[in-house]
Motif scaffolding. Structure first.
Motif, PDB file in Angstrom:
ATOM      1  N   MET A   1     -23.177 -53.151   5.876  1.00 24.04           N
ATOM      2  CA  MET A   1     -22.079 -52.797   6.789  1.00 24.04           C
ATOM      3  C   MET A   1     -21.952 -51.276   6.918  1.00 24.04           C
ATOM      4  N   TYR A   2     -22.168 -50.559   5.821  1.00 22.74           N
ATOM      5  CA  TYR A   2     -22.203 -49.086   5.906  1.00 22.74           C
ATOM      6  C   TYR A   2     -23.246 -48.672   6.949  1.00 22.74           C
ATOM      7  N   ALA A   3     -24.417 -49.308   6.848  1.00 21.28           N
ATOM      8  CA  ALA A   3     -25.526 -48.932   7.731  1.00 21.28           C
ATOM      9  C   ALA A   3     -25.215 -49.274   9.182  1.00 21.28           C
ATOM     10  N   LEU A   4     -24.676 -50.445   9.404  1.00 26.56           N
ATOM     11  CA  LEU A   4     -24.359 -50.856  10.773  1.00 26.56           C
ATOM     12  C   LEU A   4     -23.269 -49.960  11.359  1.00 26.56           C
ATOM     13  N   ASN A   5     -22.296 -49.615  10.538  1.00 27.59           N
ATOM     14  CA  ASN A   5     -21.220 -48.737  11.007  1.00 27.59           C
ATOM     15  C   ASN A   5     -21.798 -47.400  11.470  1.00 27.59           C
ATOM     16  N   LYS A   6     -22.750 -46.898  10.712  1.00 30.62           N
ATOM     17  CA  LYS A   6     -23.400 -45.630  11.069  1.00 30.62           C
ATOM     18  C   LYS A   6     -24.254 -45.799  12.330  1.00 30.62           C
ATOM     19  N   SER A   7     -25.018 -46.861  12.415  1.00 27.60           N
ATOM     20  CA  SER A   7     -25.887 -47.016  13.580  1.00 27.60           C
ATOM     21  C   SER A   7     -25.054 -47.215  14.853  1.00 27.60           C
TER      22      SER A   7
ATOM     23  N   GLY B   1     -42.302 -53.808  19.950  1.00 27.54           N
ATOM     24  CA  GLY B   1     -40.861 -53.601  20.057  1.00 27.54           C
ATOM     25  C   GLY B   1     -40.576 -52.165  20.463  1.00 27.54           C
ATOM     26  N   THR B   2     -39.536 -51.978  21.246  1.00 21.91           N
ATOM     27  CA  THR B   2     -39.145 -50.620  21.657  1.00 21.91           C
ATOM     28  C   THR B   2     -37.795 -50.276  21.038  1.00 21.91           C
ATOM     29  N   MET B   3     -37.489 -50.933  19.938  1.00 23.80           N
ATOM     30  CA  MET B   3     -36.168 -50.798  19.314  1.00 23.80           C
ATOM     31  C   MET B   3     -36.234 -49.903  18.077  1.00 23.80           C
ATOM     32  N   GLY B   4     -35.048 -49.504  17.631  1.00 19.83           N
ATOM     33  CA  GLY B   4     -34.962 -48.748  16.390  1.00 19.83           C
ATOM     34  C   GLY B   4     -35.026 -47.259  16.632  1.00 19.83           C
TER      35      GLY B   4
ATOM     36  N   GLY C   1     -38.836 -56.702  15.430  1.00 20.58           N
ATOM     37  CA  GLY C   1     -37.772 -56.578  14.438  1.00 20.58           C
ATOM     38  C   GLY C   1     -38.317 -56.961  13.106  1.00 20.58           C
ATOM     39  N   PRO C   2     -37.820 -56.389  11.979  1.00 18.92           N
ATOM     40  CA  PRO C   2     -36.882 -55.266  11.887  1.00 18.92           C
ATOM     41  C   PRO C   2     -37.458 -53.981  12.476  1.00 18.92           C
ATOM     42  N   VAL C   3     -36.632 -52.950  12.490  1.00 16.90           N
ATOM     43  CA  VAL C   3     -36.983 -51.696  13.152  1.00 16.90           C
ATOM     44  C   VAL C   3     -36.843 -50.529  12.181  1.00 16.90           C
ATOM     45  N   SER C   4     -37.449 -49.396  12.538  1.00 19.80           N
ATOM     46  CA  SER C   4     -37.248 -48.190  11.737  1.00 19.80           C
ATOM     47  C   SER C   4     -35.823 -47.683  11.973  1.00 19.80           C
ATOM     48  N   LEU C   5     -35.246 -47.141  10.906  1.00 18.62           N
ATOM     49  CA  LEU C   5     -33.836 -46.744  10.971  1.00 18.62           C
ATOM     50  C   LEU C   5     -33.699 -45.226  11.082  1.00 18.62           C
ATOM     51  N   HIS C   6     -32.654 -44.795  11.741  1.00 16.69           N
ATOM     52  CA  HIS C   6     -32.296 -43.381  11.740  1.00 16.69           C
ATOM     53  C   HIS C   6     -32.074 -42.953  10.281  1.00 16.69           C
ATOM     54  N   PRO C   7     -32.514 -41.737   9.909  1.00 21.37           N
ATOM     55  CA  PRO C   7     -32.388 -41.322   8.505  1.00 21.37           C
ATOM     56  C   PRO C   7     -30.953 -41.446   7.960  1.00 21.37           C
ATOM     57  N   GLU C   8     -29.971 -41.184   8.798  1.00 18.93           N
ATOM     58  CA  GLU C   8     -28.582 -41.311   8.315  1.00 18.93           C
ATOM     59  C   GLU C   8     -28.190 -42.765   8.077  1.00 18.93           C
ATOM     60  N   VAL C   9     -28.787 -43.651   8.852  1.00 16.26           N
ATOM     61  CA  VAL C   9     -28.508 -45.082   8.663  1.00 16.26           C
ATOM     62  C   VAL C   9     -29.138 -45.543   7.347  1.00 16.26           C
ATOM     63  N   GLU C  10     -30.380 -45.139   7.134  1.00 18.86           N
ATOM     64  CA  GLU C  10     -31.060 -45.463   5.870  1.00 18.86           C
ATOM     65  C   GLU C  10     -30.228 -45.036   4.670  1.00 18.86           C
ATOM     66  N   LEU C  11     -29.824 -43.779   4.687  1.00 20.43           N
ATOM     67  CA  LEU C  11     -29.151 -43.223   3.510  1.00 20.43           C
ATOM     68  C   LEU C  11     -27.758 -43.789   3.301  1.00 20.43           C
ATOM     69  N   SER C  12     -27.110 -44.171   4.390  1.00 22.84           N
ATOM     70  CA  SER C  12     -25.735 -44.676   4.255  1.00 22.84           C
ATOM     71  C   SER C  12     -25.674 -45.904   3.342  1.00 22.84           C
ATOM     72  N   GLN C  13     -26.792 -46.607   3.224  1.00 22.14           N
ATOM     73  CA  GLN C  13     -26.790 -47.806   2.379  1.00 22.14           C
ATOM     74  C   GLN C  13     -26.577 -47.496   0.900  1.00 22.14           C
ATOM     75  N   ALA C  14     -26.818 -46.253   0.529  1.00 17.72           N
ATOM     76  CA  ALA C  14     -26.686 -45.876  -0.885  1.00 17.72           C
ATOM     77  C   ALA C  14     -25.270 -45.419  -1.234  1.00 17.72           C
ATOM     78  N   LEU C  15     -24.337 -45.525  -0.315  1.00 15.27           N
ATOM     79  CA  LEU C  15     -22.945 -45.151  -0.637  1.00 15.27           C
ATOM     80  C   LEU C  15     -22.412 -46.051  -1.753  1.00 15.27           C
ATOM     81  N   PRO C  16     -21.421 -45.561  -2.518  1.00 12.17           N
ATOM     82  CA  PRO C  16     -20.915 -46.360  -3.642  1.00 12.17           C
ATOM     83  C   PRO C  16     -20.388 -47.732  -3.194  1.00 12.17           C
ATOM     84  N   MET C  17     -20.618 -48.714  -4.033  1.00  8.03           N
ATOM     85  CA  MET C  17     -20.104 -50.055  -3.749  1.00  8.03           C
ATOM     86  C   MET C  17     -18.577 -50.047  -3.831  1.00  8.03           C
TER      87      MET C  17
END
Lengths: 376, 376
Positions: B244-250, B337-340, B10-26
């Motif tokens: 939280m955006y990212a976790l919601n997506k993952s 690690g086998t995660m992510g 950990g940390p792990v590589s993120l799914h591309p949609e999880v990565e990008l979700s972090q850039a949603l408006p505050m």
């Protein structure tokens, strides 16, 4: 999802490059790429705080305040807290739970404490530490006299602990030259980064004291943060790497593109314009002159206007999200943050919104826009 | 910045949609958009933990463990900790700093504790709480017998507190049906989200006990988190919204796209392939059979191969970032690690990397790839 401009007491709207930086690939927080990021960030934070010792925590501002109190106030020790609103109450609660004896001193309505008043209070209370919320997010009362407060505290053998969560980046601050003992802050206010990172910076006196304060927490152990930085530019536990990307970018903008003084001026000019509008339209803002924040404007609403109505108007007609009232002003005020990323039209829209609420004379918005621009 | 595949503890590589979700408006963490996000996330976390009560903290896993110990262990109370590596040592340190009396019990080399051994230890020590690291990130030793451990703890009038930081999402877990008392976890491991969020879930017994445990912290006060959720789906302090955006997506991917069981199987199949490769090539992995993690594989390196050399080979030839050894295995092992997020080629590359290190017979990688695929 609608992209509303946030003019809240925090969080804030982010510069597009700050937003996007969060999507950079995840990296190993025990690897060379991370150490490079940490080194850059640390050096920017040191510049910003004017302090050698700055710990970066994965936490909210409340966490940073808890870390500060845990490390610099011993159990059973007396802490004098200047009571200016919700966040001084929170600091008091934190200190009590951590075993300190808390005494509150309340300044006059809409004001902070003067150096003389603090001197009196310290001579009476014999407290060995003072806690002050530099910028009270709940009432908009700011302490611009931190340096004097520190001097008085030291004359009374006390440390000055400063909650600068919504102060840092919006007002001049320098731990070492102002001789502040410890300062807590967070990412999501005037540093224009997403929420989730927080900081404690501290000076020599506090570092000396910390050696003798019994540990109350592993997570908030500032000595271990300092050790990890000095030894290898790492953090003791896994840090929020994507938020660090964002903070690194926002500090680039603040320090290198705009400049710290320009950044502070930007907040001050916006806040002055909003305060002016309310007063020149016959309304009232809560903090007295001399105690007004650069980062949070707290207008008392005209009779008959509810905070919820004002907020709905702001969102629906002007596309801006402003905060509701807090503390004892909950039902009578709103809170407008001047932090984060915005273009000039946002200043115009915020002024127009207030002009509507206070039925300002025609032309006032345009006049204040000119004044605003001249101050940047 | 190079995009290395992270196969770290950990940390792990993120799914591309999880990565990008972090850039949603505050957004405003006291507004309706946030409450909707919180409501969604809470319901997913409740499903994942099998618990009604789940607090979402802005912190690392260490923070969640500190919160768990602070709320469920009284000062002066005795906590028995199963010592399996760095993270059980950390739990012990946290408990000591928080004023508990700590006793350690060490299982046999490369193993966890059995229910019988725990029963003996509890009868001897009279501890009223047990702390176990479900999946020791430092050694790869996993406890799959949590339900039995809980039963034994309860028979001895003790609570079972579980550090499930790298366990949740990689192994079956259900607080209520397994009668675990409290479980701490974090975002950046088998939940495939960025670091910075952490969780504590707890059951009825722990909730009852918490009422009588003296508060040790405001930031870690789980009762206040529960109160904020129940009243309004908010958090007591400002949360890390973009994480939280990212976790919601993952969690969408884990729960709705792949399914929790499929997600666990994915980790298990990858870990089994790696363990198999090492053993069939004549090498050794640290945990004994029956105590091997789905999320972390810990091969003991062949004589003469240093962890730093193995890691450099992984990065440079195979584009994967694997962890160094930890605890007493620091100089002799690596941790994979086998995660992510990963595509099939990553499994192939990881196997090929190990095949190179252990000089595996030709064709073994291909054979294990077939086995791996058949298990998904």
């Amino acid at each position: 999802m609608r992209r509303l401009q946030l003019l809240l007491p925090g969080p804030v709207s982010l510069h597009p490059e700050v937003e996007l930086s969060q999507a950079l690939p995840m990296i190993n927080h025990r690897g060379p790429e991370f150490r490079e990021l940490m080194r850059e960030l640390t050096s920017k934070l040191q510049k910003l705080f004017g302090a050698e010792r700055v710990a970066l925590l994965t936490a909210s501002g409340t966490g940073a305040v808890e870390a500060m109190v845990a490390n610099f106030v011993e159990r059973g020790e007396k802490l004098l807290i200047i009571q200016t609103g919700t966040f001084s109450d929170r600091m008091a609660k934190i200190a009590e739970v951590l075993g300190a004896e808390v005494e509150l001193v309340e300044p006059a309505e809409g004001e902070g404490i003067t150096a003389e008043e603090l001197d009196d209070a310290l001579k009476r209370s014999k407290a060995s530490a003072v806690g002050v919320v530099a910028n009270e997010t709940s009432t908009g009362v700011v302490h611009k006299n931190l340096q004097e407060l520190a001097r008085v505290a030291h004359e009374n053998d006390a440390l000055l602990l400063v909650d600068a969560v919504s102060y840092l980046g919006g007002h001049p601050l320098d731990v070492e030259s102002m001789e502040l003992d410890a300062v807590a802050s967070a990412s999501q206010k005037a540093l224009m980064a997403p929420p989730g990172l927080a900081f404690v910076a501290w000076g020599e006196r506090a570092a000396e004291k910390m050696k003798n304060v019994k540990k109350k927490s592993v997570y908030w152990d500032l000595e271990s943060y300092e050790k990890f930085y000095l030894e290898k530019y790492e953090t003791p536990a896994t840090p929020a790497v994507s938020l660090m990307y964002a903070l690194n970018k926002s500090l680039d903008i603040i320090i290198n593109e705009v400049g710290i003084n320009g950044w502070i001026r930007r907040h001050a000019a916006f806040a002055e314009a909003l305060n002016e509008l309310v007063e020149r339209a016959g309304g009232r803002v809560y903090p007295k002159r001399g105690w007004r924040s650069n980062t949070i404007v707290v207008p008392i609403l005209p009779e008959g206007v509810k905070p919820s109505e004002a907020r709905a108007l702001a969102r629906e007609r002007w596309g801006i999200d402003v905060g509701g009232g807090a503390w004892k002003l909950k039902e009578v005020s709103i809170r407008i943050g001047t932090m984060g990323w915005y273009e000039e039209d946002v200043v115009y829209r915020a002024l127009s919104f207030l002009a509507e609420i206070y039925k300002a004379p025609k032309g006032l918005v345009e006049e204040l826009m000119e004044e605003y621009k001249s101050k940047l």
